[in-house]
Design a protein around this motif. Structure first.
Motif, PDB file in Angstrom:
ATOM      1  N   LEU A  24       0.851  -1.185   0.000  1.00 39.55           N
ATOM      2  CA  LEU A  24       0.000   0.000   0.000  1.00 39.55           C
ATOM      3  C   LEU A  24       0.884   1.232   0.000  1.00 39.55           C
ATOM      4  N   VAL A  25       0.586   2.184  -0.855  1.00 41.25           N
ATOM      5  CA  VAL A  25       1.241   3.491  -0.842  1.00 41.25           C
ATOM      6  C   VAL A  25       0.141   4.481  -0.470  1.00 41.25           C
ATOM      7  N   ILE A  26       0.289   5.099   0.692  1.00 40.63           N
ATOM      8  CA  ILE A  26      -0.780   5.918   1.266  1.00 40.63           C
ATOM      9  C   ILE A  26      -0.300   7.355   1.417  1.00 40.63           C
ATOM     10  N   CYS A  27      -0.974   8.278   0.742  1.00 44.49           N
ATOM     11  CA  CYS A  27      -0.706   9.709   0.884  1.00 44.49           C
ATOM     12  C   CYS A  27      -1.670  10.235   1.940  1.00 44.49           C
ATOM     13  N   HIS A  28      -1.127  10.896   2.939  1.00 37.85           N
ATOM     14  CA  HIS A  28      -1.964  11.374   4.039  1.00 37.85           C
ATOM     15  C   HIS A  28      -1.332  12.592   4.695  1.00 37.85           C
ATOM     16  N   THR A  29      -2.068  13.177   5.603  1.00 30.32           N
ATOM     17  CA  THR A  29      -1.543  14.277   6.414  1.00 30.32           C
ATOM     18  C   THR A  29      -0.890  13.679   7.645  1.00 30.32           C
ATOM     19  N   ASP A  30       0.279  14.170   7.996  1.00 31.72           N
ATOM     20  CA  ASP A  30       0.998  13.694   9.171  1.00 31.72           C
ATOM     21  C   ASP A  30       0.282  14.194  10.426  1.00 31.72           C
ATOM     22  N   ARG A  31      -0.445  13.304  11.073  1.00 27.77           N
ATOM     23  CA  ARG A  31      -1.149  13.628  12.317  1.00 27.77           C
ATOM     24  C   ARG A  31      -1.000  12.455  13.278  1.00 27.77           C
TER      25      ARG A  31
ATOM     26  N   ARG B 225       6.343  -4.921   6.528  1.00 27.13           N
ATOM     27  CA  ARG B 225       7.289  -3.796   6.555  1.00 27.13           C
ATOM     28  C   ARG B 225       6.500  -2.511   6.400  1.00 27.13           C
ATOM     29  N   MET B 226       6.953  -1.463   7.095  1.00 27.08           N
ATOM     30  CA  MET B 226       6.284  -0.167   6.986  1.00 27.08           C
ATOM     31  C   MET B 226       7.338   0.941   7.045  1.00 27.08           C
ATOM     32  N   ALA B 227       7.161   1.960   6.216  1.00 26.00           N
ATOM     33  CA  ALA B 227       8.051   3.120   6.220  1.00 26.00           C
ATOM     34  C   ALA B 227       7.205   4.372   6.025  1.00 26.00           C
ATOM     35  N   ILE B 228       7.553   5.416   6.744  1.00 28.15           N
ATOM     36  CA  ILE B 228       6.819   6.682   6.663  1.00 28.15           C
ATOM     37  C   ILE B 228       7.805   7.785   6.302  1.00 28.15           C
ATOM     38  N   GLU B 229       7.409   8.619   5.348  1.00 27.41           N
ATOM     39  CA  GLU B 229       8.202   9.794   4.961  1.00 27.41           C
ATOM     40  C   GLU B 229       7.311  11.022   5.090  1.00 27.41           C
ATOM     41  N   ARG B 230       7.865  12.100   5.637  1.00 26.38           N
ATOM     42  CA  ARG B 230       7.115  13.353   5.728  1.00 26.38           C
ATOM     43  C   ARG B 230       8.075  14.515   5.511  1.00 26.38           C
ATOM     44  N   SER B 231       7.496  15.635   5.065  1.00 27.06           N
ATOM     45  CA  SER B 231       8.332  16.813   4.832  1.00 27.06           C
ATOM     46  C   SER B 231       8.428  17.685   6.075  1.00 27.06           C
TER      47      SER B 231
ATOM     48  N   GLY C 294       2.397  18.049   8.122  1.00 28.83           N
ATOM     49  CA  GLY C 294       2.339  18.312   6.681  1.00 28.83           C
ATOM     50  C   GLY C 294       2.016  17.044   5.918  1.00 28.83           C
ATOM     51  N   PRO C 295       2.224  17.066   4.616  1.00 25.50           N
ATOM     52  CA  PRO C 295       1.982  15.878   3.795  1.00 25.50           C
ATOM     53  C   PRO C 295       2.947  14.749   4.165  1.00 25.50           C
ATOM     54  N   ALA C 296       2.463  13.532   4.059  1.00 25.59           N
ATOM     55  CA  ALA C 296       3.283  12.358   4.366  1.00 25.59           C
ATOM     56  C   ALA C 296       2.886  11.213   3.440  1.00 25.59           C
ATOM     57  N   ILE C 297       3.792  10.267   3.314  1.00 24.81           N
ATOM     58  CA  ILE C 297       3.527   9.054   2.546  1.00 24.81           C
ATOM     59  C   ILE C 297       3.951   7.868   3.406  1.00 24.81           C
ATOM     60  N   THR C 298       3.068   6.891   3.491  1.00 24.17           N
ATOM     61  CA  THR C 298       3.373   5.642   4.188  1.00 24.17           C
ATOM     62  C   THR C 298       3.373   4.515   3.173  1.00 24.17           C
TER      63      THR C 298
ATOM     64  N   MET D  92      -7.565  11.529   7.429  1.00 22.15           N
ATOM     65  CA  MET D  92      -6.317  12.173   6.994  1.00 22.15           C
ATOM     66  C   MET D  92      -5.765  11.563   5.703  1.00 22.15           C
ATOM     67  N   ILE D  93      -6.322  10.435   5.263  1.00 20.55           N
ATOM     68  CA  ILE D  93      -5.841   9.795   4.030  1.00 20.55           C
ATOM     69  C   ILE D  93      -6.408  10.532   2.813  1.00 20.55           C
ATOM     70  N   ASP D  94      -5.506  10.913   1.920  1.00 15.44           N
ATOM     71  CA  ASP D  94      -5.895  11.571   0.662  1.00 15.44           C
ATOM     72  C   ASP D  94      -6.030  10.561  -0.471  1.00 15.44           C
ATOM     73  N   GLU D  95      -5.055   9.648  -0.570  1.00 17.43           N
ATOM     74  CA  GLU D  95      -5.043   8.657  -1.641  1.00 17.43           C
ATOM     75  C   GLU D  95      -4.427   7.364  -1.151  1.00 17.43           C
ATOM     76  N   ILE D  96      -4.878   6.267  -1.722  1.00 14.86           N
ATOM     77  CA  ILE D  96      -4.268   4.955  -1.469  1.00 14.86           C
ATOM     78  C   ILE D  96      -4.055   4.281  -2.815  1.00 14.86           C
ATOM     79  N   ALA D  97      -2.843   3.783  -3.027  1.00 19.49           N
ATOM     80  CA  ALA D  97      -2.550   3.003  -4.231  1.00 19.49           C
ATOM     81  C   ALA D  97      -2.059   1.630  -3.791  1.00 19.49           C
TER      82      ALA D  97
END
Length: 88
Positions: free
Chosen positions: A15-22, A42-48, A52-56, A78-83
């Motif tokens: 899963l690639v999840i675009c969301h707000t970091d909350r 496995r899970m990894a989170i990136e945020r700016s 702000g915006p984040a991707i998990t 808080m999820i904007d998109e899921i791929a």
């Protein structure tokens, strides 16, 4: 993706999840996946920046149905998109 480095093995459904970091987003995500019988490999989170915006990126052991993806998006505001990146 969106200037974030994405790393995943490609060996499992991902899963690639675009969301707000909350606070609580990852906990809610893990809880729903657990309730539906999925195991996170496995899970990894990136945020700016904080809040702000984040991707998990979340690799799981089994294929996820579209209904579960829709549930995640509905239940976690808080999820904007899921791929879904599907493997063989």
């Amino acid at each position: 993706m969106d200037d974030y480095p994405l790393k995943f093995s490609g060996e499992r459904p991902t899963l690639v999840i675009c969301h707000t970091d909350r606070k609580g987003v990852i906990s809610e995500l893990a809880g729903i996946l657990y309730q539906k019988g999925f195991n996170i490999a496995r899970m990894a989170i990136e945020r700016s920046k904080i809040n702000g915006p984040a991707i998990t990126v979340c690799e799981i052991d089994n294929k996820i149905e579209e209904a579960v993806l829709a549930l995640l998006k509905k239940e976690i505001s808080m999820i904007d998109e899921i791929a879904m990146v599907q493997t063989k």
